[in-house]
Design a protein around this motif. Sequence first.
Motif, PDB file in Angstrom:
ATOM      1  N   CYS A  93       0.796  -1.229   0.000  1.00  0.00           N
ATOM      2  CA  CYS A  93       0.000   0.000   0.000  1.00  0.00           C
ATOM      3  C   CYS A  93       0.826   1.276   0.000  1.00  0.00           C
ATOM      4  N   TRP A  96      -0.639   4.648  -1.506  1.00  0.00           N
ATOM      5  CA  TRP A  96      -1.738   5.335  -0.827  1.00  0.00           C
ATOM      6  C   TRP A  96      -1.395   5.730   0.603  1.00  0.00           C
ATOM      7  N   LEU A 136      -6.404   4.625   0.458  1.00  0.00           N
ATOM      8  CA  LEU A 136      -7.063   4.017  -0.697  1.00  0.00           C
ATOM      9  C   LEU A 136      -8.507   4.478  -0.812  1.00  0.00           C
ATOM     10  N   ASN A 142      -9.034   8.883  -6.519  1.00  0.00           N
ATOM     11  CA  ASN A 142      -8.739   7.459  -6.635  1.00  0.00           C
ATOM     12  C   ASN A 142      -9.758   6.744  -7.524  1.00  0.00           C
TER      13      ASN A 142
END
Length: 359
Positions: A93, A96, A136, A142
């Motif tokens: 991740c 993000w 996220l 996004n």
Amino acid sequence: MVSTIPEHDWGSLKAVDFFCGAGGMSFGLAQAGIKVIGGVDNAVDCKLTYEKNISGAKYIRHDITRLSAPELGRRLGLERDDPNLIFCGCSPCQFWSKIRTDRTKSVKTAFLLKQFRRFIKYFRPGLVVVENVPGLYRRKDNEILLEFLKFLGLQGYNFTDGVVNANHYGVPQNRMRYLLIASRVSEVEPLPIDKKEMRFNVADFIGVHNGFPAISAGHRDDTDFQHTAAALSEKNIRRIAMTPASGGNRGAWASEPELQINAYRGRDNIFRDVYGRMAWDKPSPTITTRFISLSNGRFGHPDENRAISIREGAALQTFPKDFRFYSSNLGSLARQIGNAVPPALARRIGEHLKVVRNG
């Protein structure tokens, strides 16, 4: 096999753990009585840890961008349209995350959700779980998540998603995570939140009273307990010695010319967790991949003059004491632990999935 996984209570649900790492999600699902068939990851250093601790599961070391769905099916014996099959996607991740990383490398992680989508489309498992950093979900630009949610709807899944605090699910950390639970075989309700009196703090998991002997910075533990702490420079030992116990911060030595850090001179109101101690009576901050470093967050032991050890970090991630991590490199051990889904959170997800599946 680790003793805290039930040996026979598998029920009918089975799971594949994509981006499994050291196996935090797999271990928690197994604790909930779900049979974990296998984990998929391209990390070399997680393979032995996963295989030694997740009984009966295969570790498929593979670049997911080059892994076909039929090949995965052959290797794990998967069937399509299986209502009892769970796919978990807890992808790296960095893109993000708020934590500073190599942006070039982290961009690659932003598109792993699209790769996960390929396998969902081919197999159409009954249940899908996604766990990731809150960025996220919170990033307004996004499109990757929006496209993924639209895809789930078109495939016949209903879902619940949002940002949760792992401290509400048996984890002694303030660890904010994005969580999605989707089903094409039944309705889905949000994961039930623990009552406040059931939530844990640092003192509930580490300390001499919990079986963690007092040690010094640089202590090496070659036993399976892995109570190893990183070494500190003489200056950092002086800094933490001046930091008040149980929650103290670097403001205690800000007026010491030799100890003050140039970047914070006159700016002690920023990044206040850096060089700080954890508080016994509060949850810890998020255990990151650098939790063994005093200078990378509030990772100082509450009252010993060092950063927390490998085993203390694992305990705060809710791994049991007999879960052994395999590597000769301290940084690798910390990454395996910091990148993991806390098993206590995963267990609650697994228990909830059993309720969802049974309607």
